[in-house]
Design a protein around this motif. Structure first.
Motif, mmCIF file in Angstrom:
data_model
loop_
_atom_site.group_PDB
_atom_site.id
_atom_site.type_symbol
_atom_site.label_atom_id
_atom_site.label_comp_id
_atom_site.label_asym_id
_atom_site.label_seq_id
_atom_site.Cartn_x
_atom_site.Cartn_y
_atom_site.Cartn_z
ATOM 1 N N MET A 120 0.836 -1.198 0.000
ATOM 2 C CA MET A 120 0.000 0.000 0.000
ATOM 3 C C MET A 120 0.871 1.249 0.000
ATOM 4 N N ALA A 121 1.939 1.234 0.791
ATOM 5 C CA ALA A 121 2.833 2.393 0.862
ATOM 6 C C ALA A 121 3.439 2.680 -0.505
ATOM 7 N N THR A 122 3.896 1.644 -1.170
ATOM 8 C CA THR A 122 4.502 1.804 -2.498
ATOM 9 C C THR A 122 3.488 2.376 -3.485
ATOM 10 N N GLU A 123 2.257 1.883 -3.420
ATOM 11 C CA GLU A 123 1.208 2.368 -4.321
ATOM 12 C C GLU A 123 0.876 3.833 -4.055
ATOM 13 N N LYS A 124 0.852 4.206 -2.780
ATOM 14 C CA LYS A 124 0.534 5.589 -2.422
ATOM 15 C C LYS A 124 1.650 6.558 -2.823
ATOM 16 N N VAL A 125 2.876 6.102 -2.707
ATOM 17 C CA VAL A 125 4.005 6.933 -3.154
ATOM 18 C C VAL A 125 3.882 7.183 -4.661
ATOM 19 N N ALA A 126 3.545 6.126 -5.406
ATOM 20 C CA ALA A 126 3.376 6.255 -6.855
ATOM 21 C C ALA A 126 2.200 7.173 -7.190
ATOM 22 N N GLU A 127 1.134 7.090 -6.417
ATOM 23 C CA GLU A 127 -0.037 7.938 -6.619
ATOM 24 C C GLU A 127 0.318 9.412 -6.393
ATOM 25 N N ARG A 149 1.199 10.847 3.294
ATOM 26 C CA ARG A 149 0.915 10.615 4.723
ATOM 27 C C ARG A 149 0.398 9.190 4.913
ATOM 28 N N GLN A 150 -0.496 8.764 4.027
ATOM 29 C CA GLN A 150 -1.025 7.408 4.104
ATOM 30 C C GLN A 150 0.091 6.383 3.874
ATOM 31 N N ALA A 151 0.989 6.670 2.936
ATOM 32 C CA ALA A 151 2.117 5.769 2.672
ATOM 33 C C ALA A 151 3.029 5.674 3.888
ATOM 34 N N HIS A 152 3.323 6.809 4.489
ATOM 35 C CA HIS A 152 4.223 6.846 5.644
ATOM 36 C C HIS A 152 3.604 6.135 6.844
ATOM 37 N N THR A 153 2.301 6.304 7.022
ATOM 38 C CA THR A 153 1.601 5.644 8.125
ATOM 39 C C THR A 153 1.543 4.130 7.907
ATOM 40 N N ALA A 154 1.353 3.724 6.650
ATOM 41 C CA ALA A 154 1.278 2.290 6.349
ATOM 42 C C ALA A 154 2.615 1.593 6.565
ATOM 43 N N ASP A 155 3.705 2.300 6.261
ATOM 44 C CA ASP A 155 5.030 1.672 6.358
ATOM 45 C C ASP A 155 6.064 2.718 6.762
ATOM 46 N N TYR A 156 6.304 2.824 8.075
ATOM 47 C CA TYR A 156 7.251 3.823 8.581
ATOM 48 C C TYR A 156 8.684 3.529 8.135
ATOM 49 N N GLY A 157 8.924 2.334 7.629
ATOM 50 C CA GLY A 157 10.255 1.999 7.147
ATOM 51 C C GLY A 157 10.474 2.357 5.687
ATOM 52 N N ASN A 158 9.473 2.936 5.040
ATOM 53 C CA ASN A 158 9.587 3.316 3.637
ATOM 54 C C ASN A 158 10.253 4.685 3.548
ATOM 55 N N TYR A 159 11.517 4.682 3.169
ATOM 56 C CA TYR A 159 12.319 5.913 3.115
ATOM 57 C C TYR A 159 11.748 6.917 2.124
ATOM 58 N N GLU A 160 11.343 6.426 0.951
ATOM 59 C CA GLU A 160 10.819 7.309 -0.088
ATOM 60 C C GLU A 160 9.553 8.023 0.392
ATOM 61 N N ALA A 161 8.684 7.299 1.078
ATOM 62 C CA ALA A 161 7.462 7.918 1.600
ATOM 63 C C ALA A 161 7.800 9.013 2.599
#
Length: 274
Positions: free
Chosen positions: A48-55, A77-89
């Motif tokens: 979900m985080a990856t998809e939101k970053v792309a969106e 914000r949704q991407a970061h909340t879904a995956d706090y380890g996602n650097y790009e988000a």
């Protein structure tokens, strides 16, 4: 000039979209069922985080429309909340929040966006301390907060300085050599008692312009520094260049803002010499 009523209405629309999205995704999370393992949930959240970053990417590219910039913040914000380890988000949320905060005329939104941008920048810098993105946008949000609340303590000055100097060490060319812009603005705007130094401001900004002549924002603040140092002829040259230059296509939104500022500074110089 931004229409305040329209701006607030767009902000409400964005917030409603955020709330609806949160309800939808929250409902999905609640209905995954108890049979899913933590590992499978983590995988779904990362996806979900990856998809939101792309969106968010095309929304941020269209950031000249402030409503799109706000929607980019919501998606990130949704991407970061879904995956706090996602650097790009994390770093992209810091960047998008800074953009909105730096341009809104709503004080509450500005403060909230700078706060969110700061926290996301801290998260990014902690996740990847040897990459420049988190450090740069953390420093930018520190600087934006200080600019709107008046830089009044040595800690704030050091925080901004440290982040921008870290970017120079990691990747001098990051964001079109804009760490030089960050340091130049810092020394330009800070009170002398905290370390403000016009000669250092000019030194950093001149170096940045030399390394990246197409950075109109850098040129504008160099013109401001020249004007503050009673070097009106040098300031006018920078302003004239801004008004006739071809901007980097990636930064059209920032260039348009700079054009308006340049025209106002030109008028200020003309009025002072009349």
């Amino acid at each position: 000039m931004i229409n305040l009523g329209k701006n607030r209405e767009m902000f409400r629309t964005a917030m409603v979209a955020s709330a609806v999205a949160s309800m939808v995704f929250g409902g999905l999370a609640c209905n995954r069922g108890g049979s899913e393992s933590p590992a499978s949930n983590a995988g779904a959240d990362a996806k979900m985080a990856t998809e939101k970053v792309a969106e968010a990417e095309p929304l941020y590219e269209g950031r000249e429309d402030m409503n799109k910039a706000r929607l980019a913040v919501i998606a990130l914000r949704q991407a970061h909340t879904a995956d706090y380890g996602n650097y790009e988000a994390a770093w992209k949320l810091s960047r998008a929040a800074f953009y909105v905060a730096d341009r809104t005329d709503n004080d509450t939104e500005r403060d909230n966006m700078f706060r969110e941008g700061t926290e996301a920048g801290k998260a990014a810098a902690a996740l990847q301390p040897n990459k420049p993105d988190g450090h740069f946008w953390l420093g930018a949000n520190y600087g934006g907060t200080a600019a709107h609340s008046t830089l009044s303590n040595l800690s704030s000055f050091r925080d901004i300085k440290n982040e921008m100097e870290t970017v120079l060490k990691l990747d001098e060319s990051y964001q079109g050599y804009s760490a030089y812009l960050g340091l130049g603005r810092l020394y330009l705007s800070a009170p002398k008692v905290l370390g403000g130094d016009m000669s250092k401001a000019i030194e950093y900004l001149e170096k940045g312009v030399k390394l990246n002549p197409s950075n109109s924002v850098m040129r504008y603040y160099l013109a401001e520094a020249y004007q503050a140092s009673n070097r009106d002829a040098d300031a006018k040259k920078q302003l004239e260049t801004i008004l006739t230059m071809t901007p980097d296509p990636k930064y059209i939104a920032e260039h348009k803002d700079t054009i308006e500022k340049a025209k106002k500074l030109q008028e200020k110089i003309r009025a002072a010499s009349a």
